[in-house]
Design an enzyme around this catalytic site. Structure first.
Site, PDB file in Angstrom:
ATOM      1  N   CYS A  51     -10.319  -4.728  -0.308  1.00 18.78           N
ATOM      2  CA  CYS A  51     -11.425  -3.761  -0.285  1.00 18.78           C
ATOM      3  C   CYS A  51     -12.268  -3.914  -1.554  1.00 18.78           C
ATOM      4  O   CYS A  51     -11.878  -4.596  -2.506  1.00 18.78           O
ATOM      5  CB  CYS A  51     -10.884  -2.334  -0.158  1.00 18.78           C
ATOM      6  SG  CYS A  51     -10.224  -1.662  -1.697  1.00 18.78           S
TER       7      CYS A  51
ATOM      8  N   ASN B  86       0.841  -1.193   0.000  1.00 14.69           N
ATOM      9  CA  ASN B  86       0.000   0.000   0.000  1.00 14.69           C
ATOM     10  C   ASN B  86       0.882   1.251   0.000  1.00 14.69           C
ATOM     11  O   ASN B  86       1.918   1.306   0.657  1.00 14.69           O
ATOM     12  CB  ASN B  86      -1.001   0.006   1.159  1.00 14.69           C
ATOM     13  CG  ASN B  86      -0.407  -0.315   2.511  1.00 14.69           C
ATOM     14  OD1 ASN B  86       0.613  -0.983   2.606  1.00 14.69           O
ATOM     15  ND2 ASN B  86      -1.045   0.153   3.555  1.00 14.69           N
TER      16      ASN B  86
ATOM     17  N   GLU C 247       0.445   5.197   0.602  1.00 20.98           N
ATOM     18  CA  GLU C 247      -0.499   6.218   1.080  1.00 20.98           C
ATOM     19  C   GLU C 247      -0.079   7.613   0.652  1.00 20.98           C
ATOM     20  O   GLU C 247       0.992   7.819   0.076  1.00 20.98           O
ATOM     21  CB  GLU C 247      -0.615   6.104   2.615  1.00 20.98           C
ATOM     22  CG  GLU C 247      -1.161   4.739   3.015  1.00 20.98           C
ATOM     23  CD  GLU C 247      -1.444   4.620   4.501  1.00 20.98           C
ATOM     24  OE1 GLU C 247      -0.968   5.446   5.285  1.00 20.98           O
ATOM     25  OE2 GLU C 247      -2.176   3.659   4.859  1.00 20.98           O
TER      26      GLU C 247
ATOM     27  N   GLU D  78      -2.856  -4.700  -3.348  1.00 21.19           N
ATOM     28  CA  GLU D  78      -3.318  -5.617  -4.397  1.00 21.19           C
ATOM     29  C   GLU D  78      -3.305  -4.944  -5.772  1.00 21.19           C
ATOM     30  O   GLU D  78      -2.897  -5.532  -6.769  1.00 21.19           O
ATOM     31  CB  GLU D  78      -4.758  -6.075  -4.128  1.00 21.19           C
ATOM     32  CG  GLU D  78      -4.956  -6.815  -2.834  1.00 21.19           C
ATOM     33  CD  GLU D  78      -5.316  -5.904  -1.664  1.00 21.19           C
ATOM     34  OE1 GLU D  78      -4.708  -4.818  -1.561  1.00 21.19           O
ATOM     35  OE2 GLU D  78      -6.188  -6.283  -0.877  1.00 21.19           O
TER      36      GLU D  78
ATOM     37  N   CYS E  80     -10.560  -2.953  -4.889  1.00 27.36           N
ATOM     38  CA  CYS E  80      -9.595  -3.964  -5.340  1.00 27.36           C
ATOM     39  C   CYS E  80     -10.301  -5.194  -5.893  1.00 27.36           C
ATOM     40  O   CYS E  80      -9.862  -5.779  -6.885  1.00 27.36           O
ATOM     41  CB  CYS E  80      -8.667  -4.369  -4.200  1.00 27.36           C
ATOM     42  SG  CYS E  80      -7.444  -3.095  -3.833  1.00 27.36           S
TER      43      CYS E  80
ATOM     44  N   CYS F 260      -3.990   0.631  -2.764  1.00 27.87           N
ATOM     45  CA  CYS F 260      -3.839  -0.624  -2.018  1.00 27.87           C
ATOM     46  C   CYS F 260      -2.769  -1.523  -2.627  1.00 27.87           C
ATOM     47  O   CYS F 260      -2.479  -1.457  -3.833  1.00 27.87           O
ATOM     48  CB  CYS F 260      -5.156  -1.398  -2.011  1.00 27.87           C
ATOM     49  SG  CYS F 260      -6.487  -0.610  -1.115  1.00 27.87           S
TER      50      CYS F 260
END
Ligand code: THU
Length: 129
Positions: free
Chosen positions: A85, A42, A44, A55, A88, A53
């Site tokens: 999430c 991830n 940010e 993934e 994703c 994210c």
């Protein structure tokens, strides 16, 4: 490749997570049909909504390198398990509707699922016709 090995690669990747706001590092490892593995973490941002994210980073890395066939995706975090999430799930489904997913944690424990189980009745390209 053994599931445990893919989890191991996701755990190793997780160390590079850039997550100063959540302090919630996530690692992903995507196994392609040709045996190659693409990892992701991830990433940010101070503008929180721009966060990407783990993934999706792994998938986009692989796709941008020309990969199109995906077999398995491992996702790990420090919680009991890491479930992708909604955003994703939609992205994973687009590129790999048959993919298996391993939801793991920092102890190396994991459970197996599939994107079809995580995102039943997905919106997909044929719905646009
Ligand atoms: N996150 C992921 O990278 N993957 C998931 O499956 C769940 C959440 C990240 C986004 C954010 O950086 C942090 O975890 C907390 O939500």
């Amino acid at each position: 490749m053994k599931d445990e090995e893919l989890i191991k690669q996701a755990l190793a990747a997780r160390k590079n997570a850039y997550c100063p706001y959540s302090n919630f590092p996530v690692g992903a490892a995507l196994l392609c049909a040709d045996g190659s593995v693409y990892t992701g973490v991830n990433v940010e941002n101070a503008s929180y909504g721009l966060t990407m994210c783990a993934e999706r980073v792994a998938m986009f890395k692989a796709i941008s390198e020309g990969k199109r066939d995906f077999v398995k995706l491992a996702v790990v975090c420090d919680a009991d398990r890491c479930s992708p999430c909604g955003a994703c799930r939609q992205v994973i489904y687009e590129h790999a509707p048959e993919i298996e997913i391993l939801l793991g944690n920092s102890d190396g424990k994991f459970e197996r699922t599939t994107i079809k189980e995580l995102l039943p009745n997905a919106f997909e390209s044929r719905d646009l016709k």
